[in-house]
Design a protein around this motif. Structure first.
Motif, PDB file in Angstrom:
ATOM      1  N   ASP A   1      10.246  -6.040  36.451  1.00 44.81           N
ATOM      2  CA  ASP A   1       8.936  -6.213  37.090  1.00 44.81           C
ATOM      3  C   ASP A   1       9.145  -6.972  38.411  1.00 44.81           C
ATOM      4  O   ASP A   1       9.208  -8.209  38.434  1.00 44.81           O
ATOM      5  CB  ASP A   1       8.006  -6.982  36.153  1.00 44.81           C
ATOM      6  CG  ASP A   1       6.570  -7.027  36.666  1.00 44.81           C
ATOM      7  OD1 ASP A   1       6.366  -6.779  37.858  1.00 44.81           O
ATOM      8  OD2 ASP A   1       5.665  -7.344  35.856  1.00 44.81           O
TER       9      ASP A   1
ATOM     10  N   TYR B   1       6.445  -9.530  39.362  1.00 42.25           N
ATOM     11  CA  TYR B   1       6.552 -10.782  38.606  1.00 42.25           C
ATOM     12  C   TYR B   1       7.714 -11.645  39.126  1.00 42.25           C
ATOM     13  O   TYR B   1       7.611 -12.870  39.222  1.00 42.25           O
ATOM     14  CB  TYR B   1       6.743 -10.473  37.120  1.00 42.25           C
ATOM     15  CG  TYR B   1       6.601 -11.677  36.218  1.00 42.25           C
ATOM     16  CD1 TYR B   1       5.346 -12.092  35.785  1.00 42.25           C
ATOM     17  CD2 TYR B   1       7.727 -12.397  35.800  1.00 42.25           C
ATOM     18  CE1 TYR B   1       5.213 -13.199  34.949  1.00 42.25           C
ATOM     19  CE2 TYR B   1       7.599 -13.505  34.976  1.00 42.25           C
ATOM     20  CZ  TYR B   1       6.342 -13.905  34.553  1.00 42.25           C
ATOM     21  OH  TYR B   1       6.202 -14.996  33.734  1.00 42.25           O
TER      22      TYR B   1
ATOM     23  N   GLY C   1      10.549 -11.062  34.115  1.00 41.71           N
ATOM     24  CA  GLY C   1      10.624 -10.240  35.322  1.00 41.71           C
ATOM     25  C   GLY C   1      11.842  -9.359  35.368  1.00 41.71           C
ATOM     26  O   GLY C   1      11.755  -8.128  35.546  1.00 41.71           O
TER      27      GLY C   1
END
Length: 578
Positions: A51, A54, A46
């Motif tokens: 991200d 995520y 992540g």
């Protein structure tokens, strides 16, 4: 450990609470072990890829795991508390019930203060072991095994550091536990001595003040208090070494992991998230070893308390009812046939030697003798407060060992030399003699013991509060209440062990006249005053544990030198000495 297993039987209905608590700890541990794996993914995937979705997804999973671990931890605390305090109550109840079955000989093996400590402090140690030790006892091995396993799964090369550090820490903790183990037994004995001094001082506080011994008692207390403090310091000086030992090994392991892990990251052989997760397992594994060491210390102290408690539970009552015991006492006849007695099997001399006596049912017998002549010992053999070492004691024509112990003691009423009243009202104390007695029966017994004279003046009468140990009444009043309590049993043998020594001669005369009205009751009177026994059917003279003479007042006055001496000192002192 065998003694601990025996005490665990008292868990009874709380066993399920303990099992549920253990299951909850396993679940909680599993949730906590998942979090470092999720954290590693959060960082390496992540954060590395920026991200956000995520990161939030993994963060939510970590939050759910943490919440579940919190809930299971709280539930465990509830079940563990129920199990520990329920178990403690069961153990205390078992100890108290066992003490009630003891004979006087059994009670001679324990100090009163020691028994109090064993039922309070020692049981509290066991409860604390469950509250503070059961969770890490279950959690630590799981955390240790799974933590090491997952760390090897994440990076076998870094996990080798565990192989080096863990045994070193284990060896240090083993040495600490081995050193501390025998010290806990000494610590509990020091608590016994402290409680003994406090108990004696509070019981005899009036004597302490009357003799102005306050400062001396303070010094006596200071001695045992200092010994307890010194023993505690010596014990915990070693016990606290487990924390610095853990920190030394843990931080050494972290430095090594950071050093080797950092080099591996620079070489591209390890990700930052993996190192972060790995460090989480390091903390978990080391903390599990720390908790395990604390458990061993708790267990070590608990085993000392377990041993002391087991001593109480395993002490076999020396006096019990025989199989197919006789459940009815025919009459109040009492016979001593070749009776000898000593308090301890290894004692060199007998307290009573070759006593032969025969008392018919309904007779009134007086017992005289000097201090230490074993007068009290003699009568305590009748209701089996002690058992004769040699010979036979019979009541109602049967050996006292053939009777059910409760039946025998119901048939033998004894007013002991040390009068004991309990906290509560006069009525509550009297009902020890007969729980079903009506108010008229209570007053009748009080009139026979001449206790009605002062009860009528006390606010509340039978409902008057006696205070702790009967502190609200005088010694003579306490004796009369104890006599009334014994009369309510309606015994076939009635024993007075110097139980009118604190009443005036006029009141004693009234009590004797009331007792003379009891038909069919054998009355045995131990007294110091010759006027208390001179009108009895026979008088027994004891000297140094042996029967010196038996006869009536007139017979003994004519031929027995000891009785003549007692009579002269008490009845003719004025004439003989001017």
């Amino acid at each position: 450990m065998g003694e601990l297993k025996r005490l665990l039987r008292y868990l009874g209905p709380y066993r399920n609470d303990l099992l549920i608590g253990a299951l909850l700890v396993v679940v909680e541990t599993c949730f906590e072990l998942v979090i470092p794996v999720l954290m590693a993914d959060l960082i390496d995937v992540g954060v590395a890829n920026q991200d956000i979705h995520y990161v939030l997804y993994k963060g939510a999973q970590m939050g759910i795991c943490a919440l579940c671990a919190l809930v299971t931890g709280l539930l465990y605390a509830r079940f563990a508390a129920r199990a520990s305090y329920g178990w403690g109550a069961q153990v205390r109840r078992a100890q108290f019930a066992q003490v009630q079955r003891y004979s006087f000989a059994n009670l001679d093996h324990f100090d009163a203060a020691s028994l109090v400590t064993r039922m309070t402090t020692d049981v509290t140690v066991l409860q604390n072991a469950i509250n503070g030790g059961f969770r890490p006892l279950v959690r630590s091995p799981i955390m240790l095994v799974m933590g090491v396993g997952l760390s090897f799964w994440m990076n076998p090369r870094l996990a080798v550091i565990f192989i080096v550090c863990a045994p070193v820490l284990g060896a240090i903790l083993f040495c600490i536990v081995r050193k501390v183990a025998p010290m806990y037994g000494k610590l509990q004995k020091a608590v016994d001595r402290l409680n003994n001094v406090v108990q004696e001082n509070l019981t005899a506080i009036r004597a302490v003040k009357a003799f102005v011994r306050g400062e001396a008692e303070e010094e006596r207390f200071q001695v045992v208090n200092s010994r307890l403090a010194d023993t505690s310091k010596a014990t915990f000086r070693w016990a606290v070494l487990n924390l610095p030992s853990l920190q030394l090994i843990m931080y050494t392991a972290i430095v090594l992991i950071m050093w080797f892990g950092g080099n591996m990251i620079l070489d591209g052989k390890l990700l930052v998230g993996e190192l972060t997760g790995f460090l989480s397992y390091v903390f978990q594994v080391m903390n599990s070893m720390m908790m395990l060491s604390n458990v061993f210390l708790l267990l070590t102290r608990s085993l000392a308390s377990v041993h002391r408690i087991t001593q109480v539970l395993e002490e076999q009552p020396q006096i019990t009812s025989s199989q197919n015991a006789v459940t009815q006492v025919a009459d109040g006849s009492v016979d001593f046939e070749g009776v000898s007695f000593k308090y301890h099997a290894d004692a060199q001399e007998y307290a009573l030697s070759q006593v032969d006596l025969h008392i018919k049912a309904g007779q009134t017998v007086g017992i005289l003798g000097g201090t230490g002549s074993a007068k009290s010992t003699l009568v305590q053999l009748i209701p089996r407060l002690y058992d004769a070492t040699e010979g036979t004691v019979k009541v109602g024509g049967r050996d006292v060992r053939e009777y059910d112990i409760h039946v025998l003691r119901d048939a033998v009423g004894i007013v002991l030399q040390k009068n004991v009243l309990f906290s509560g009202t006069v009525e509550e104390n009297l009902r020890w003699g007969d729980a079903q007695a009506g108010e008229e029966q209570l007053w009748a017994a009080c009139r026979a013991a001449c206790a009605d004279e002062f009860l009528a003046e006390m606010p509340g009468g039978l409902e008057a509060d006696l205070g702790q140990g009967g502190v609200n009444v005088s010694g003579g009043q306490k004796q009369r209440l104890c006599i009334a309590r014994t009369l309510l049993k309606h015994p076939k043998v009635l024993i007075f062990d110097d139980s009118t020594s604190a009443v005036d001669t006029a009141t004693e005369g009234k009590i004797r006249r009331e007792l003379a009205k009891l038909d069919g009751v054998t009355k045995i009177v131990i007294a110091q005053r010759i006027t208390s026994v001179m009108n009895t059917d026979q008088i027994i003279i004891l000297d140094d544990g042996k029967v010196h003479a038996v006869g009536t007042h007139q017979q003994l006055l004519e031929c027995d030198p000891i009785y003549q001496e007692i009579y002269a000192s008490q009845m003719k002192g004025g004439e003989l000495h001017g």
